[in-house]
Design a protein around this motif. Structure first.
Motif, PDB file in Angstrom:
ATOM      1  N   MET A   1      30.233 -22.690  14.416  1.00 46.66           N
ATOM      2  CA  MET A   1      28.884 -22.606  15.306  1.00 46.66           C
ATOM      3  C   MET A   1      28.042 -21.354  15.062  1.00 46.66           C
ATOM      4  O   MET A   1      27.040 -21.373  14.956  1.00 46.66           O
ATOM      5  CB  MET A   1      29.689 -22.736  16.642  1.00 46.66           C
ATOM      6  N   GLU A   2      28.726 -20.184  14.939  1.00 48.10           N
ATOM      7  CA  GLU A   2      28.174 -18.962  14.695  1.00 48.10           C
ATOM      8  C   GLU A   2      27.314 -18.964  13.339  1.00 48.10           C
ATOM      9  O   GLU A   2      26.475 -18.350  13.109  1.00 48.10           O
ATOM     10  CB  GLU A   2      29.099 -17.658  14.753  1.00 48.10           C
ATOM     11  N   LEU A   4      26.282 -21.499  11.566  1.00 47.94           N
ATOM     12  CA  LEU A   4      25.048 -22.381  11.537  1.00 47.94           C
ATOM     13  C   LEU A   4      24.025 -21.848  12.359  1.00 47.94           C
ATOM     14  O   LEU A   4      22.616 -21.830  12.218  1.00 47.94           O
ATOM     15  CB  LEU A   4      25.649 -23.774  12.505  1.00 47.94           C
ATOM     16  N   SER A   5      24.431 -21.088  13.637  1.00 43.41           N
ATOM     17  CA  SER A   5      23.234 -20.450  14.510  1.00 43.41           C
ATOM     18  C   SER A   5      22.413 -19.336  13.555  1.00 43.41           C
ATOM     19  O   SER A   5      21.289 -19.049  13.453  1.00 43.41           O
ATOM     20  CB  SER A   5      23.603 -19.915  15.718  1.00 43.41           C
TER      21      SER A   5
END
Length: 62
Positions: A1-2, A4-5
């Motif tokens: 997730m990190e 991707l962000s």
């Protein structure tokens, strides 16, 4: 997730450049002086820690 962000933030980032018309950007960048002794000391300390931990684990396992 990190990850991707981080990719999205990098993709949509636009720097704010407020330059005047008479300002000339330098064509070469100076990174400063290189001192080898601190990096050498840190490397040797890391080597000593790695060597010590492997000896300790070898002693505990045996």
């Amino acid at each position: 997730m990190e990850i991707l962000s981080g990719l999205l933030l990098t993709m949509f980032y636009t720097p704010s450049m407020s330059l005047k018309n008479d300002t000339v950007l330098p064509s070469q960048v100076e990174f400063g002086s290189i001192n080898i002794f601190p990096s050498l000391i840190i490397s040797l300390l890391a080597l000593a820690i790695a060597f010590g931990t492997t000896k300790l684990f070898k002693k505990v396992v045996s």
